[in-house]
Every structure is written in structure tokens, then in C-alpha cells.
Design an enzyme around this catalytic site. Sequence first.
Site, mmCIF file in Angstrom:
data_model
loop_
_atom_site.group_PDB
_atom_site.id
_atom_site.type_symbol
_atom_site.label_atom_id
_atom_site.label_comp_id
_atom_site.label_asym_id
_atom_site.label_seq_id
_atom_site.Cartn_x
_atom_site.Cartn_y
_atom_site.Cartn_z
ATOM 1 N N ASP A 141 11.482 9.936 -1.081
ATOM 2 C CA ASP A 141 11.513 8.531 -0.679
ATOM 3 C C ASP A 141 12.471 8.285 0.488
ATOM 4 O OD1 ASP A 141 10.792 5.585 -1.643
ATOM 5 O OD2 ASP A 141 12.940 5.629 -1.240
ATOM 6 N N ALA A 169 8.823 3.644 -0.669
ATOM 7 C CA ALA A 169 7.861 4.623 -0.156
ATOM 8 C C ALA A 169 7.144 5.310 -1.309
ATOM 9 C CB ALA A 169 8.566 5.644 0.733
ATOM 10 N N ASP A 170 7.897 5.712 -2.316
ATOM 11 C CA ASP A 170 7.283 6.284 -3.517
ATOM 12 C C ASP A 170 6.336 5.292 -4.175
ATOM 13 O OD1 ASP A 170 8.059 8.987 -4.038
ATOM 14 O OD2 ASP A 170 10.089 8.314 -4.476
ATOM 15 N N THR A 171 6.790 4.047 -4.295
ATOM 16 C CA THR A 171 6.000 3.033 -4.979
ATOM 17 C C THR A 171 4.696 2.753 -4.248
ATOM 18 O OG1 THR A 171 7.997 2.011 -5.900
ATOM 19 C CG2 THR A 171 6.003 0.662 -5.840
ATOM 20 N N GLY A 174 2.381 5.683 -4.830
ATOM 21 C CA GLY A 174 1.789 5.678 -6.165
ATOM 22 C C GLY A 174 0.743 4.601 -6.343
#
Length: 393
Positions: A141, A169-171, A174
Site C-alpha cells: 500500500d 490503495a489496498d482497499t 480489493g
Amino acid sequence: MSGGPLAGIRVLDTTRALAGPLATMVLGDLGAEVLKVEVPGVGDETRFWGPPFAGDAGPTLIGYNRNKKSVAIDLRTTEGRQACLDLARSCDIFVENFRPGTVRRFGVDYNAVRVVRPDVIYCSISGYGQTGPMASRPAVDLMVQAVGGLMAQTGEADGRPMKAAAPVADTMGGLSAAIAILGALMERGRTGEGRYLDISMLDGLVALMGQSVAAWGMSGKVPSRWGNAHPLMAPYESFRTADREIVIAVTNEKNWTGLVALPDFAPLTADRRYEDQPSRNRNRATLVPAVEAILMTRPATHWIAVFDAAGIPVEPINTLAETLALPQLVERGMLVEVEYPPGSGNRIRTAGMPWRDVAREGPVRSPPALGEHTTEVLNAIERESQPTLPQSQ
């Protein structure tokens, strides 16, 4: 009770860390059976991100792995590869978030899985995607927020670039994966065909910054850091009061008229520098201190009541504890309790499901212990693979 819109769908989840587990958790919340593959004796690396810890799990694993079953398989071994393919044969969806090229070395890439499950929806999540000059670079992230331009826009105007507190960024990676998978499922329902999905966290972050990208495209100017302010309107930011900070958003002339109609702010009416939104934006260097000087004369509760009565958007800047105690969240059931370690009686509150209206009904399945369901799942898959003998007449 409804099993959710994805009841009967099985997901093979070989992901770890955050973006992948978030995507598969969404599918599990919607009713899919999610089989989380973890390395025996090691597990998802987030089991050791902490403290705090609950047994062998840190807060990232607890927060992103409900409604799953854990199956301990080592993909680095021949036996593990075969076990994974045996599972994949019965799965509608396969999700992985290794660095590009890794699943090919493991022998469980899209082409290998498609041999055993021709209509599989296979989703790869990575920092930069499976193609392009950055594809093989390591990415978490922080890296993606930095290279993706978000950090350069975040922070005080004269301060250092800052990452967002949440793993955005991860969210976005996903959630982008979950959306793409749901779209592919709809398509498969019409065509009977599976699909390969290549999801990039960087792509998702750039999409998140659509307003900034459009502004750059229109002006050619690189966005600056604005702290809590807004580059297109003022006053729109955080302000100190006599006891705590609040945020105010004057987004149109109606809001401004309501503000200067208040006795404390009436002197601002006569100042030609603030006669319209473009003027206020140009003269924010004098406007913002003038507004804050008035706000600092009384506590936040006073101003919130006054602005609420005038229809001006205003809120306190809450701590996380204050946010989680909001009656709004309590009434909407946005906090759920899970148990970890399994059978311990240790209850942990965590963020619930914004998609609750289509979520599976019934109790939430708590995050699994490492390998908790290995025997159960493998035995079930073996039974399913046995040929059905014709009944004697």
C-alpha cells in the site's frame, strides 16, 4: 433465511495481506463459500502484524477474513499444487495476489486451473498489474500511494507528503477485484464462459483520484497539497474552536448567505473580497483566519448547533472511539462481533458490511484459525469427486 446472492458459489482464495483478503471477504459476505489457502505452520503474513494479537492473528487478519474457511496447503510442493488443483476443480472463482509470475512457478496459474475448471473466473490482484514495465516491482500500500501520486497531494501545504491513514490503495484494489468478479459472474451466467481478471492497485488508486486527474487534464497543473482545505472552494476545511476542531463546508452561495446571516459573521458581508465563490477562493488567505478567529470565541457544541440551524454543513473531528460510539453506526449495525481464537469466547468488534442489504443472513463466520478447516474441506472435496453409482432397480 437467505444464503445471500452468491449462495452456491465457491471461491478458492490463495491471497494474503489485505487487498486480496478484502475482495474474498466481500464475496463471503455475499454468501459464497470461501476456502482460504494458507502455508502450513506459517499462514497469512498478517497473522503476525501487530500487536495487538488474538491468538495467532493480528488486527489485519481479524478485520478482513470473516466468512472464510482456512485450508493449510503448501503450494511450493508437488502435493500442495495437486491439492490446490483438486480444490480448484470444484471452485467457481480463483483469487491470487502474488507477485506476477509466482503462480506460474507454483503451477496454479490461469492456464493450469482452466484445465481442471474450464469456466473458472480467475482474478489476479497485484500492485501494478500483470503487464507493463513496473509489473514485477514489489508493491504494498505505501509504495502504491507514493508512486501513484496520492501522497504528493496529502498533507499540509508546507509540510511533507503524507500517506492516507487508511490503506486506500489496498482497499481500492480489493473492491475493484470484487466488482470485476461479480461482473464476470453475471457474464458467465449468460455465456457459460469464464474469464481472467487482471486487477492493479495502482489502476484503482488512479481511478480514486478522478477529480484530481480531471483537474490536471484541464489545466496542465500538478495538484498541490491543501491539507484539510479544498482547492476549488472556501471556506471548506477544518477550523479550531474554543475547545476542539470542527469542519465546515461552504459549497455554494446558499451556504455562504446562511453563514453571513449569522450575527457573528455579519461583518464579512461588506467585504468585497468575499462576494462570490471565485473571490473567496482567491482570498482564502484572509478569509480563513477571519472565520477561525470568530469560531475560537465559543466551543464546538455551540457552533455545531448554530450551523445546523442555519443548514450549513458542519461536523466535529471525531476520534475513532467517538466514531464507533455514534448512534448512527449502532442503529445501522455497522459493527459486528467475531470470536478469536475460535472457541475462546474472546469477542472482538470489527467493521461490518456496507453491503448488508444483500449479505448472507445469519451469524457471521469468525476468522478461521490457521488450517482450522483443512480436514473438513479436503474430505468434502474428495466425497464430491467420487462418481455417483446408479441406484439398483
